[in-house]
Design a protein around this motif. Sequence first.
Motif, PDB file in Angstrom:
ATOM      1  N   UNK A   1       0.831  -1.208   0.000  1.00 63.41           N
ATOM      2  CA  UNK A   1       0.000   0.000   0.000  1.00 63.41           C
ATOM      3  C   UNK A   1       0.868   1.261   0.000  1.00 63.41           C
ATOM      4  N   UNK A   2       1.896   1.252   0.849  1.00 61.40           N
ATOM      5  CA  UNK A   2       2.792   2.420   0.910  1.00 61.40           C
ATOM      6  C   UNK A   2       3.509   2.609  -0.419  1.00 61.40           C
ATOM      7  N   UNK A   3       4.002   1.512  -0.990  1.00 62.74           N
ATOM      8  CA  UNK A   3       4.752   1.579  -2.254  1.00 62.74           C
ATOM      9  C   UNK A   3       3.862   2.044  -3.403  1.00 62.74           C
ATOM     10  N   UNK A   4       2.630   1.525  -3.493  1.00 62.00           N
ATOM     11  CA  UNK A   4       1.716   1.937  -4.562  1.00 62.00           C
ATOM     12  C   UNK A   4       1.334   3.402  -4.430  1.00 62.00           C
ATOM     13  N   UNK A   5       1.119   3.844  -3.213  1.00 67.74           N
ATOM     14  CA  UNK A   5       0.807   5.270  -2.998  1.00 67.74           C
ATOM     15  C   UNK A   5       1.995   6.144  -3.400  1.00 67.74           C
ATOM     16  N   UNK A   6       3.194   5.692  -3.076  1.00 69.02           N
ATOM     17  CA  UNK A   6       4.395   6.464  -3.431  1.00 69.02           C
ATOM     18  C   UNK A   6       4.531   6.615  -4.943  1.00 69.02           C
ATOM     19  N   UNK A   7       4.400   5.489  -5.670  1.00 69.54           N
ATOM     20  CA  UNK A   7       4.522   5.548  -7.128  1.00 69.54           C
ATOM     21  C   UNK A   7       3.356   6.310  -7.751  1.00 69.54           C
ATOM     22  N   UNK A   8       2.170   6.188  -7.180  1.00 67.22           N
ATOM     23  CA  UNK A   8       1.011   6.916  -7.694  1.00 67.22           C
ATOM     24  C   UNK A   8       1.172   8.417  -7.566  1.00 67.22           C
ATOM     25  N   UNK A   9       1.666   8.856  -6.418  1.00 58.00           N
ATOM     26  CA  UNK A   9       1.896  10.298  -6.198  1.00 58.00           C
ATOM     27  C   UNK A   9       3.025  10.781  -7.101  1.00 58.00           C
ATOM     28  N   UNK A  10       4.080   9.965  -7.216  1.00 57.61           N
ATOM     29  CA  UNK A  10       5.240  10.350  -8.025  1.00 57.61           C
ATOM     30  C   UNK A  10       4.869  10.522  -9.498  1.00 57.61           C
ATOM     31  N   UNK A  11       4.114   9.560 -10.062  1.00 64.65           N
ATOM     32  CA  UNK A  11       3.752   9.659 -11.478  1.00 64.65           C
ATOM     33  C   UNK A  11       2.792  10.812 -11.723  1.00 64.65           C
ATOM     34  N   UNK A  12       1.979  11.162 -10.715  1.00 67.29           N
ATOM     35  CA  UNK A  12       1.057  12.297 -10.852  1.00 67.29           C
ATOM     36  C   UNK A  12       1.832  13.603 -11.015  1.00 67.29           C
TER      37      UNK A  12
END
Length: 332
Positions: free
Chosen positions: A24-35
Amino acid sequence: MIIKQFKLIYFRTPIIVKLLITILILMCFFGILIHFVEPSQFPTIFEGIWWAFVTAATVGFGDFAPVTTSGRLIGILLILTGGGLIGFYITSIASGTIKREQDIEYGRLVYKGTGHLVFVGWNERTRQLIKVVLENNPNENIVLIDRTLRHVSFNEYPIHFIHGDATEDTILAKANIRHADRALITAELIKNERQADTYTILATVAIRGNNENIPIIAEVLSKTQIENALRAGATTIVRSNDFMSALFYHELTHSIAVTPFEDILHILSKQQFLHLPLAPELEKKQFAAISHHLLKGDHLLLGIIRDKQYRIHPSADFVLEHGDVLVTLARL
């Protein structure tokens, strides 16, 4: 102090939960980063997180995709890290499920229910008893403790199996003996009578020590060990040797073929033996009169217990007194 508590919580947390939190933490990190890297392709953070999950899980819907070199590098990094974590997470769930099934089958899992029956010892009598109990009450929960049996198939016998020695407190704790309704200890027929009775008595002591109020039915092979079993805390003693000897004598002295005794036992399994205190209004009345009275309530009077002695089928004019206990047979 806070760091110490955090470490304690972390190490006590199951690995499945740790993996899920990490994902969950990793997916949120990549999601915010790509945004932030490609705001035109991923207008919101949620859409970035959605893309991260879809990509890491190798689903690939294609509704969102990075177009810049930076975004694609982030996608490659996500596949190399997040994809492996999700695969490991799914594998862990599958292996955990298989391990739990094996723990149940091989008697390693703790029983957490209450109001259950605890059977000690696995033999043909126990097998038949389980069958009879479940036929009459399919919702009854049974916990079997045995140290010789390696595994029990739940599909064949819908019980909870505990592998171990019933004289050990740790094994009894696994069976949740403190919250059990009743306990039955059967004799180990692979041993001689003295050894079998010794184990029965030790198991009785252990069970009574863990639960002061539980009724304990103990099978004793030798008559000399009855008093010891009672001192150990058994509430009911069953002497199978005496019963079988009487049955053999009955068959030896009757030349005319009769109904097979196992059929009679099957019929009796649909009935229930009860001990009923003699009601005050029935005192000083004859056995025949009381028997007729009980038949109206579907109770067949077999005899009485007076001064701890059984008197089965006394004469019709036998007078019952205060303190007598009625032995009856009733439908389940």
